[in-house]
Design an enzyme around this catalytic site. Sequence first.
Site, PDB file in Angstrom:
ATOM      1  N   GLN A   1     -40.566  83.031  41.182  1.00  0.00           N
ATOM      2  CA  GLN A   1     -41.403  82.427  40.434  1.00  0.00           C
ATOM      3  C   GLN A   1     -42.361  81.692  41.679  1.00  0.00           C
ATOM      4  OE1 GLN A   1     -41.627  82.112  37.678  1.00  0.00           O
ATOM      5  NE2 GLN A   1     -39.942  83.939  36.336  1.00  0.00           N
TER       6      GLN A   1
ATOM      7  N   CYS B   1     -40.955  85.418  29.803  1.00  0.00           N
ATOM      8  CA  CYS B   1     -42.831  85.013  29.802  1.00  0.00           C
ATOM      9  C   CYS B   1     -43.373  85.892  28.878  1.00  0.00           C
ATOM     10  CB  CYS B   1     -42.574  86.345  31.703  1.00  0.00           C
ATOM     11  SG  CYS B   1     -42.764  87.628  31.923  1.00  0.00           S
TER      12      CYS B   1
END
Length: 394
Positions: free
Chosen positions: A232, A350
């Site tokens: 991330q 996402c």
Amino acid sequence: MNYKVKIDKLDNYGRGICYIENKITFVENTLPEEIIEIILTKETSKYNEGKVINYLNKSNLRETPICPKYDVCGGCHLMHMSYFDELNFKEKKVKDILYKYGHIDINKVNKIIGNDKLNYRNKAIFKVKKEVGYYKEKTNILVPIDNCFLVDDKINNILTEIKKIDLSYINEVEIRVSEIEEMVIFRGDKIDISKLPFKNILLNDQVLRGNNYIIYPLKNYQFYISPNSFFQVNKYSLINLYDKIKEYVNHSNNLLDLYCGTGSIGIYLSDIAEKITGVEINESAIIDANKNKELNHLDNINFICLDASKYKLQDNFDTIVVDPPRSGLTKEVISYLLNSNSEKIVYVSCNPITLARDLDSLKEKYDIIEITPVDMFKYTYHVESVTLLCRKPL
């Protein structure tokens, strides 16, 4: 031809919506109620795309973008609105998509978790064409960059240094940083690094100095990040995301981590799970996952290199964590989850559209308890979500 239009609302990409001869038209860098003059940049049978050439009546909510390249770069989409309005846009986007595509009660969606800090990205990829910068969105047009408000200050400092050397034979530079070190990856034919002070430098896959990885500390854990590792990018919101996953898991005797990547989620949960199995198709990611296991001295986690769609083992997992790519879960994985005996599923997504699709299938046997959006990408239209599902009583 110029058109005078009024923006009605925003689409899911943060573009303004108006109509020209009853055809929907999308215009970037606009806000609801604004009256603008545009030209059309794209026309299809179903929609148009336009570009503002004059703001005739600006919204009172419009903000002045802090970046001078905002209008030309395309890396940011929402810098013309306040962060408060940006979070409201993203939260509403998640609710609207889940309701439209998954028939999900919007009251299940919690308030979005935001983080308004700048310079949050721990990774950046710069293109090189005589100058160094980003490609303008959907083009190969290079926009020169001296300082990016999204990337870690260390990356901006490294960018300044690499622009001082000869990049004639380089077409791309990737920079990854942690609190303790940096890695610069040049892609191209050759490079002279003698004047560069950085710890870890690569040319393509060849290590020129240091190592082909950096160590990334995260609370009580450390992680290897190699050139091909997914990690991330938001160094601040990463903890918000992982803490929400941990809250939803709470405790597990036997946890399955599907699409585990380099094992970061499973390792972050290793103090609340007695046993963890991570499954990932990418072989290099599994290599890194096993390095991370050793680095953190863990003996309660095991990693398997296998396509998640082909994982069939019924091992009495009480909790399953899934963190799929933007395409979402495959039909095989959804079937596996529906036929599992897992009491709880924590779905990290996402992409709200594929999340809505998958939740609509999973709610056959699982109750959707709650969904928490997490802002990982300030100034962009992207948003992550964490969903808690619990198995319905038999």
